[in-house]
Design a protein around this motif. Structure first.
Motif, PDB file in Angstrom:
ATOM      1  N   CYS A  46      41.724  39.207  64.672  1.00 27.69           N
ATOM      2  CA  CYS A  46      42.920  39.148  65.506  1.00 27.69           C
ATOM      3  C   CYS A  46      44.095  38.438  64.839  1.00 27.69           C
ATOM      4  O   CYS A  46      45.220  38.567  65.274  1.00 27.69           O
ATOM      5  N   SER A  47      43.869  37.701  63.756  1.00 25.21           N
ATOM      6  CA  SER A  47      44.971  37.030  63.060  1.00 25.21           C
ATOM      7  C   SER A  47      45.446  37.776  61.821  1.00 25.21           C
ATOM      8  O   SER A  47      46.433  37.400  61.222  1.00 25.21           O
ATOM      9  N   GLY A  48      44.731  38.801  61.394  1.00 27.23           N
ATOM     10  CA  GLY A  48      45.227  39.637  60.310  1.00 27.23           C
ATOM     11  C   GLY A  48      44.410  39.668  59.039  1.00 27.23           C
ATOM     12  O   GLY A  48      44.186  40.722  58.480  1.00 27.23           O
ATOM     13  N   LEU A  49      43.983  38.510  58.514  1.00 28.21           N
ATOM     14  CA  LEU A  49      43.231  38.463  57.261  1.00 28.21           C
ATOM     15  C   LEU A  49      41.927  37.710  57.469  1.00 28.21           C
ATOM     16  O   LEU A  49      41.863  36.772  58.255  1.00 28.21           O
ATOM     17  N   ALA A  50      40.904  38.095  56.727  1.00 32.30           N
ATOM     18  CA  ALA A  50      39.615  37.410  56.794  1.00 32.30           C
ATOM     19  C   ALA A  50      39.142  37.131  55.372  1.00 32.30           C
ATOM     20  O   ALA A  50      39.607  37.755  54.409  1.00 32.30           O
ATOM     21  N   TYR A  51      38.241  36.183  55.241  1.00 30.50           N
ATOM     22  CA  TYR A  51      37.635  35.901  53.942  1.00 30.50           C
ATOM     23  C   TYR A  51      36.392  36.765  53.799  1.00 30.50           C
ATOM     24  O   TYR A  51      35.587  36.864  54.726  1.00 30.50           O
ATOM     25  N   SER A  52      36.220  37.380  52.635  1.00 31.41           N
ATOM     26  CA  SER A  52      35.054  38.203  52.380  1.00 31.41           C
ATOM     27  C   SER A  52      34.521  37.867  50.993  1.00 31.41           C
ATOM     28  O   SER A  52      35.276  37.842  50.021  1.00 31.41           O
ATOM     29  N   VAL A  53      33.220  37.575  50.912  1.00 33.62           N
ATOM     30  CA  VAL A  53      32.583  37.266  49.634  1.00 33.62           C
ATOM     31  C   VAL A  53      31.471  38.288  49.424  1.00 33.62           C
ATOM     32  O   VAL A  53      30.593  38.445  50.272  1.00 33.62           O
ATOM     33  N   ASP A  54      31.554  39.008  48.308  1.00 31.37           N
ATOM     34  CA  ASP A  54      30.612  40.092  48.025  1.00 31.37           C
ATOM     35  C   ASP A  54      30.255  40.098  46.545  1.00 31.37           C
ATOM     36  O   ASP A  54      30.989  39.558  45.714  1.00 31.37           O
ATOM     37  N   TYR A  55      29.171  40.788  46.224  1.00 29.16           N
ATOM     38  CA  TYR A  55      28.839  41.033  44.818  1.00 29.16           C
ATOM     39  C   TYR A  55      29.861  42.004  44.243  1.00 29.16           C
ATOM     40  O   TYR A  55      30.395  42.853  44.952  1.00 29.16           O
ATOM     41  N   VAL A  56      30.122  41.883  42.961  1.00 29.36           N
ATOM     42  CA  VAL A  56      31.026  42.798  42.270  1.00 29.36           C
ATOM     43  C   VAL A  56      30.292  43.363  41.050  1.00 29.36           C
ATOM     44  O   VAL A  56      29.523  42.652  40.398  1.00 29.36           O
ATOM     45  N   THR A  57      30.514  44.655  40.787  1.00 30.29           N
ATOM     46  CA  THR A  57      29.815  45.311  39.684  1.00 30.29           C
ATOM     47  C   THR A  57      30.714  45.600  38.489  1.00 30.29           C
ATOM     48  O   THR A  57      30.225  45.935  37.429  1.00 30.29           O
ATOM     49  N   GLN A  58      32.034  45.482  38.663  1.00 31.69           N
ATOM     50  CA  GLN A  58      32.941  45.656  37.529  1.00 31.69           C
ATOM     51  C   GLN A  58      34.230  44.892  37.778  1.00 31.69           C
ATOM     52  O   GLN A  58      34.666  44.735  38.914  1.00 31.69           O
ATOM     53  N   GLU A  59      34.824  44.431  36.686  1.00 30.84           N
ATOM     54  CA  GLU A  59      36.080  43.690  36.777  1.00 30.84           C
ATOM     55  C   GLU A  59      37.217  44.641  37.093  1.00 30.84           C
ATOM     56  O   GLU A  59      37.279  45.743  36.551  1.00 30.84           O
ATOM     57  N   ALA A  60      38.104  44.189  37.954  1.00 33.19           N
ATOM     58  CA  ALA A  60      39.336  44.931  38.221  1.00 33.19           C
ATOM     59  C   ALA A  60      40.453  44.268  37.413  1.00 33.19           C
ATOM     60  O   ALA A  60      40.415  43.061  37.144  1.00 33.19           O
TER      61      ALA A  60
END
Length: 118
Positions: A46-60
């Motif tokens: 409801c405020s717009g942004l959330a924190y999300s922590v996930d595994y990553v498989t390649q660098e962006a």
């Protein structure tokens, strides 16, 4: 001509020792193709942004990369501006466990603590 010395730029997010240990724990049981753990701020709640922590498989290309003792921690390039100066901690008690953020850029949060606004 004087030699130009570049000053090392501080990381956008500081991880506490507990957060670094949690990254190490996550990488210890990560899928085989994971190269690290990534923090992003998707639009959600409801405020717009959330924190999300996930595994990553390649660098962006524009991701910020932080080397920790337990593994590589990435910050989504599009999220860095929302997170500069933040401290990320890992907290556990009898009922909950999760990453907790002290974000000087957050101007407000929803009542449930699920999302924030800048």
């Amino acid at each position: 001509m004087a030699e130009t010395k570049l000053r090392e730029r501080p990381a956008a997010v500081t991880l506490t020792k507990a957060a670094e240990q949690r990254v190490a724990d996550l990488m210890g049981k990560a899928p085989a193709d994971a190269i690290g753990v990534k923090l992003s701020t998707p639009r959600r709640g409801c405020s717009g942004l959330a924190y999300s922590v996930d595994y990553v498989t390649q660098e962006a290309k524009f991701d910020e990369k932080i080397e920790t003792p337990g593994g590589t921690f990435y910050i989504d390039g599009a999220s860095v501006l929302y997170l500069v100066g933040s401290v990320m901690d890992w907290q556990e008690d009898d009922f909950t466990a999760g990453f907790v953020f002290e974000n000087p850029n957050a101007k407000g949060a929803c009542g449930c603590g699920e999302s924030f606004m800048v």
